[in-house]
Design a protein around this motif. Structure first.
Motif, mmCIF file in Angstrom:
data_model
loop_
_atom_site.group_PDB
_atom_site.id
_atom_site.type_symbol
_atom_site.label_atom_id
_atom_site.label_comp_id
_atom_site.label_asym_id
_atom_site.label_seq_id
_atom_site.Cartn_x
_atom_site.Cartn_y
_atom_site.Cartn_z
ATOM 1 N N ALA A 539 -5.398 -4.611 8.930
ATOM 2 C CA ALA A 539 -4.931 -4.133 7.624
ATOM 3 C C ALA A 539 -3.695 -3.258 7.778
ATOM 4 C CB ALA A 539 -6.047 -3.356 6.927
ATOM 5 N N LEU A 540 -3.682 -2.427 8.807
ATOM 6 C CA LEU A 540 -2.502 -1.580 9.053
ATOM 7 C C LEU A 540 -1.287 -2.436 9.370
ATOM 8 C CD1 LEU A 540 -1.367 1.421 9.755
ATOM 9 C CD2 LEU A 540 -1.548 0.552 12.092
ATOM 10 N N LEU A 541 -1.453 -3.420 10.258
ATOM 11 C CA LEU A 541 -0.320 -4.252 10.650
ATOM 12 C C LEU A 541 0.188 -5.090 9.478
ATOM 13 C CD1 LEU A 541 -1.435 -5.390 14.217
ATOM 14 C CD2 LEU A 541 0.095 -3.517 13.576
ATOM 15 N N THR A 542 -0.697 -5.482 8.574
ATOM 16 C CA THR A 542 -0.266 -6.183 7.360
ATOM 17 C C THR A 542 0.611 -5.270 6.512
ATOM 18 O OG1 THR A 542 -2.235 -7.573 7.343
ATOM 19 C CG2 THR A 542 -1.054 -7.317 5.255
ATOM 20 N N TYR A 543 0.187 -4.014 6.383
ATOM 21 C CA TYR A 543 0.974 -3.030 5.620
ATOM 22 C C TYR A 543 2.337 -2.802 6.269
ATOM 23 C CZ TYR A 543 2.410 1.615 3.987
ATOM 24 O OH TYR A 543 3.124 2.674 3.487
ATOM 25 N N GLY A 549 6.376 -6.662 -2.263
ATOM 26 C CA GLY A 549 5.309 -5.904 -2.899
ATOM 27 C C GLY A 549 5.700 -4.456 -3.086
ATOM 28 N N CYS A 550 4.752 -3.575 -2.937
ATOM 29 C CA CYS A 550 4.973 -2.131 -3.076
ATOM 30 C C CYS A 550 4.027 -1.420 -2.134
ATOM 31 C CB CYS A 550 4.709 -1.696 -4.516
ATOM 32 S SG CYS A 550 4.578 0.102 -4.740
ATOM 33 N N ARG A 551 4.531 -0.519 -1.310
ATOM 34 C CA ARG A 551 3.683 0.140 -0.298
ATOM 35 C C ARG A 551 2.618 1.021 -0.952
ATOM 36 N NH1 ARG A 551 5.346 -1.773 4.249
ATOM 37 N NH2 ARG A 551 7.578 -2.039 4.638
ATOM 38 N N SER A 552 2.971 1.717 -2.001
ATOM 39 C CA SER A 552 1.981 2.562 -2.663
ATOM 40 C C SER A 552 0.834 1.718 -3.211
ATOM 41 C CB SER A 552 2.646 3.355 -3.792
ATOM 42 O OG SER A 552 1.722 4.242 -4.388
ATOM 43 N N LEU A 553 1.155 0.567 -3.813
ATOM 44 C CA LEU A 553 0.101 -0.310 -4.335
ATOM 45 C C LEU A 553 -0.763 -0.872 -3.211
ATOM 46 C CD1 LEU A 553 1.828 -2.329 -7.209
ATOM 47 C CD2 LEU A 553 0.096 -0.541 -7.409
ATOM 48 N N MET A 554 -0.149 -1.187 -2.062
ATOM 49 C CA MET A 554 -0.936 -1.681 -0.925
ATOM 50 C C MET A 554 -1.985 -0.650 -0.509
ATOM 51 S SD MET A 554 1.881 -3.415 1.582
ATOM 52 C CE MET A 554 3.426 -3.923 0.846
ATOM 53 N N ILE A 555 -1.585 0.609 -0.447
ATOM 54 C CA ILE A 555 -2.522 1.668 -0.065
ATOM 55 C C ILE A 555 -3.603 1.826 -1.124
ATOM 56 C CG2 ILE A 555 -2.727 4.160 0.252
ATOM 57 C CD1 ILE A 555 0.027 4.082 1.623
ATOM 58 N N GLN A 556 -3.199 1.864 -2.391
ATOM 59 C CA GLN A 556 -4.181 2.013 -3.467
ATOM 60 C C GLN A 556 -5.210 0.887 -3.436
ATOM 61 O OE1 GLN A 556 -0.715 2.903 -6.393
ATOM 62 N NE2 GLN A 556 -2.571 3.510 -7.491
ATOM 63 N N ARG A 557 -4.753 -0.334 -3.260
ATOM 64 C CA ARG A 557 -5.672 -1.477 -3.275
ATOM 65 C C ARG A 557 -6.576 -1.495 -2.044
ATOM 66 N NH1 ARG A 557 -0.861 -5.424 -5.493
ATOM 67 N NH2 ARG A 557 -1.027 -4.791 -7.684
ATOM 68 N N TYR A 558 -6.063 -1.017 -0.918
ATOM 69 C CA TYR A 558 -6.898 -0.930 0.288
ATOM 70 C C TYR A 558 -8.098 -0.017 0.031
ATOM 71 C CZ TYR A 558 -8.335 0.072 5.085
ATOM 72 O OH TYR A 558 -9.072 0.235 6.237
ATOM 73 N N PHE A 559 -7.862 1.064 -0.720
ATOM 74 C CA PHE A 559 -8.940 2.002 -1.014
ATOM 75 C C PHE A 559 -9.696 1.646 -2.292
ATOM 76 C CE2 PHE A 559 -6.252 4.806 1.709
ATOM 77 C CZ PHE A 559 -7.203 5.041 2.691
ATOM 78 N N GLY A 560 -9.488 0.414 -2.792
ATOM 79 C CA GLY A 560 -10.278 -0.075 -3.910
ATOM 80 C C GLY A 560 -9.797 0.353 -5.273
ATOM 81 N N PRO A 566 4.229 -0.837 -9.722
ATOM 82 C CA PRO A 566 4.961 -0.502 -8.490
ATOM 83 C C PRO A 566 5.480 0.928 -8.553
ATOM 84 C CG PRO A 566 5.657 -2.626 -9.368
ATOM 85 C CD PRO A 566 4.809 -1.989 -10.426
ATOM 86 N N CYS A 567 5.526 1.574 -7.403
ATOM 87 C CA CYS A 567 5.955 2.974 -7.377
ATOM 88 C C CYS A 567 7.438 3.121 -7.693
ATOM 89 C CB CYS A 567 5.636 3.599 -6.018
ATOM 90 S SG CYS A 567 6.653 2.985 -4.643
ATOM 91 N N GLY A 568 8.218 2.119 -7.361
ATOM 92 C CA GLY A 568 9.648 2.162 -7.656
ATOM 93 C C GLY A 568 10.471 2.966 -6.684
ATOM 94 N N VAL A 569 9.829 3.615 -5.701
ATOM 95 C CA VAL A 569 10.590 4.478 -4.792
ATOM 96 C C VAL A 569 10.398 4.132 -3.321
ATOM 97 C CG1 VAL A 569 10.634 6.417 -6.398
ATOM 98 C CG2 VAL A 569 8.750 6.224 -4.748
ATOM 99 N N CYS A 570 9.396 3.306 -2.974
ATOM 100 C CA CYS A 570 9.197 2.997 -1.560
ATOM 101 C C CYS A 570 10.329 2.104 -1.053
ATOM 102 C CB CYS A 570 7.843 2.328 -1.336
ATOM 103 S SG CYS A 570 7.739 0.626 -1.928
ATOM 104 N N ASP A 571 10.346 1.874 0.253
ATOM 105 C CA ASP A 571 11.455 1.101 0.826
ATOM 106 C C ASP A 571 11.511 -0.319 0.281
ATOM 107 O OD1 ASP A 571 9.067 0.448 2.149
ATOM 108 O OD2 ASP A 571 10.118 -0.149 3.968
ATOM 109 N N ILE A 572 10.338 -0.914 0.018
ATOM 110 C CA ILE A 572 10.339 -2.276 -0.513
ATOM 111 C C ILE A 572 10.841 -2.292 -1.957
ATOM 112 C CG2 ILE A 572 8.900 -4.263 -1.092
ATOM 113 C CD1 ILE A 572 7.103 -3.559 1.239
#
Length: 645
Positions: A539-543, A549-560, A566-572
């Motif tokens: 899961a970490l390597l996928t992130y 996508g959006c990194r903040s959303l990836m983290i949120q979805r990992y934790f259910g 989208p956060c609008g500010v991450c690198d992606i």
């Protein structure tokens, strides 16, 4: 010390104002506290910096008796207890390094109602002396910090946490509050089940951090880019590395670049760690380069950037460590680096975290031979633990040997203390009148008692105080051994509780030298843990590898947590670290590079760091294009220059 009896009528806000000086709670704190005061079992999921300790300390002061706190880290226990004591709240902790008499004293004070908070590691629950006395303690609340440690699905499973539920058998009526910063839905369900929570209230703050800018950089020259980022940002910073050696190497390079940095890891003496940490908290040092031993319980609100020189082993760890940036709510950055070499090393490290059965047997047999253990009874005292000596004698890597030792520690075959604590601890056991009489009757020890009182003050009558034996011995013109012997005499005469310094890591064998069986270590459990560790790493390597996508959303979805914003500010979201360059921007960056080189040659790094147009990755993309086209050449000194210039 302030009497605690008047606390009972106070409401939570009054307690918060009186002891913490705050007029209002952070989001969800008050609701969590009211749930506890209503006698409800409560699970609180608050992000790093969300104020978890207040959620059990405030109700602990509103309730009439003792709050028992289970915590996994000695350093975290010490930190919280010292904070409570500074607020004149009776609190104590028990750990394996303490003298038996000091442990007895803490337990007796808890039984006598003299403590409001007692902190201990979950391993203590297996000690008969504690279990017998627990029934006589006026416990009003049980708090479990870092509650994810109870779950086999969690990223830091600690088998002794499973014993916590037995407190319910001894104290069936007390409410439980479990707290953690990161838990997937599976881990949350496991916490509720393993703690036998009854109709629990679950409070969960969003895992979204709108002020935190997440980014992943693909970089070969990681230390160079770290230097660049630190020079471009202001404020306090943390750089996380996987090994002790790496922390020292990175901090040295940063210092050479004029960036005030210190290395922090578990191999340093406790006094050095305390000094380094305080200098960072006081902003005397800007950058802390640390292993994951640093950060737990540290509440520094103005950290502006957290960098991961090495990737951690899972998203839970990354979220917690990155979340130490921007606790004040202002904009902050969390940047990690991905490189094929580090990912391969992380995969190797992860695969070795849980040993195979033959390796565990081999290492246990080796330890028995090396320490010359008896086949009948284990040695009564802790023995020096020197990993370089063990690896040399066994021919095994430190990583492999440590993996086996971790299993043996969890399963109570050994008790391993890896931190170097060069502090000794002292508390006066007699009252002031008895001390005065003793001084008159024992003139040889009177100067030492006078020195203790003058140096530590009256506080030494009510709590154990740390001191450095080498420093005291120098002041008293004694050798450290002479000081130690005099302390032992004072303890023999019931004048002091004294815990000598543990200058190096130690190992205490709890079982005799004999073959181990799979049943004794519940081997199927470790096979399961190995599998879950592999899934968390994936899961970490996928992130880390994601480019859409959006990194903040990836983290949120990992934790259910379900969210589609989208956060609008991450690198992606912003494309900040991508090398893609539009036509207009490409031209702007190219012209900026050429204008700079018209002024004279410049180094590759200088061009990337001093120009402001575009991102560093975009500038590097354009610069490499110009080099490939031979519009820019490399001169004999290694600097870049214009072709024909």
């Amino acid at each position: 010390m302030r009497s605690m009896s008047p606390i009972q009528p106070l409401v939570p806000r009054e307690v918060l104002q009186r002891y913490w000086g705050h007029a209002s709670f952070r989001p969800q704190q008050e609701e969590i506290i009211q749930s506890v005061l209503a006698g409800r079992d409560t699970l609180a999921l608050l992000p790093t910096g969300g104020g978890k300790s207040v959620c059990f300390q405030v109700p602990g002061l509103c309730l009439p008796g003792l709050t028992l706190v289970i915590s996994p880290l000695i350093a975290l226990m010490k930190d919280q207890v010292e904070r409570l004591q500074r607020m004149e709240i009776p609190a104590a902790y028990i750990n394996s390094a303490m003298h038996r008499k000091e442990v007895d004293r803490c337990l007796q004070e808890a039984m006598d109602g003299k403590l409001r908070f007692l902190y201990l590691a979950p391993e203590r629950l297996r000690v008969d002396m504690f279990r017998m006395r627990l029934s006589q303690m006026p416990v009003s609340l049980l708090a479990i910090d870092e509650a994810h440690c109870i779950s086999q699905w969690g990223y830091d499973f600690r088998p002794p946490y499973l014993d916590i539920s037995q407190i319910r058998e001894i104290k069936p009526q007390i409410p439980i509050i479990a707290l953690t910063a990161s838990a997937t839905p599976q881990v949350q369900a496991d916490i509720l089940d393993k703690l036998r929570m009854r109709q629990p209230q679950v409070f969960a703050r969003s895992f979204r951090r709108d002020n935190l800018w997440y980014g992943i950089l693909e970089e070969e020259n990681v230390i160079g880019r770290i230097t660049d980022l630190l020079q471009r940002t202001k404020g306090s910073a943390i750089v996380y590395a996987r090994t002790r050696r790496a922390t020292e190497q990175v901090s040295k390079v940063l210092m050479q670049q004029g960036i005030a940095a210190s290395a922090y890891h578990g191999g340093l003496p406790a006094s050095d760690r305390a000094t380094i940490q305080q200098r960072w908290l006081d902003n005397e040092v800007r950058v802390m380069v640390a292993t994951n031993a640093f950060g737990m319980g540290i509440d520094k609100p103005d950290v502006r950037i957290v960098l991961h020189y090495h990737l951690p082993g899972d998203l839970e760890s990354y979220y917690q460590e990155a979340g130490r940036a921007g606790r004040d709510g202002n904009r902050a950055f969390a940047v990690a680096f991905r490189s094929p070499g580090d990912i391969r090393e992380l995969q190797r490290w992860s695969s070795m975290k849980y040993p195979d059965w033959e390796q565990l047997q081999r290492h246990w047999h080796f330890l028995g031979q090396h320490f010359q253990l008896s086949q009948e009874t284990p040695p009564p005292e802790a023995l020096p633990f020197r990993m370089p000596e063990l690896t040399a004698a066994s021919g095994e890597s430190a990583l492999a040997l440590h993996a086996s030792l971790r299993v043996l520690h969890n399963e109570r075959f050994v008790e391993l203390v890896e931190e170097r604590d060069d502090f000794a601890y002292l508390r006066l056991a007699a009252d002031p009148d008895a001390v005065h009489i003793y001084q008159s009757q024992h003139p040889a020890l009177a100067p030492l008692l006078h020195f203790i009182l003058r140096t530590l003050g009256g506080d030494v009558f009510v709590r154990a105080r740390p001191f450095l034996p080498a420093v005291w011995a120098a002041w008293l013109q004694l050798t450290t051994e002479e000081l130690h012997q005099r302390m032992l005499r004072l303890e023999l005469h019931d004048m002091v509780y004294y815990t000598p310094a543990r200058g190096e890591p130690s190992i205490k064998f709890l079982k005799p030298r004999r073959p181990i069986t799979r049943q004794e270590v519940n081997w199927d459990k470790y096979l399961f843990l190995r599998e879950t560790q592999a899934r968390r790493l994936e899961a970490l390597l996928t992130y880390v590898g994601a480019d859409t996508g959006c990194r903040s959303l990836m983290i949120q979805r990992y934790f259910g947590e379900q969210d589609d914003r989208p956060c609008g500010v991450c690198d992606i979201c912003r494309g900040q670290f991508r090398g893609e360059v539009s036509g207009d921007l490409f031209s702007q960056i190219q012209q900026a590079i050429l204008r700079r080189l018209h002024q004279g040659p410049a180094s590759y790094r200088e061009l990337l760091q001093t120009l402001q147009t575009g991102s560093a990755a975009q500038r590097e993309n354009v610069l490499q294009h110009l080099i490939d086209k031979q519009a820019i050449l490399v001169n004999p000194k290694g600097d870049l220059m214009l072709a024909g210039g």
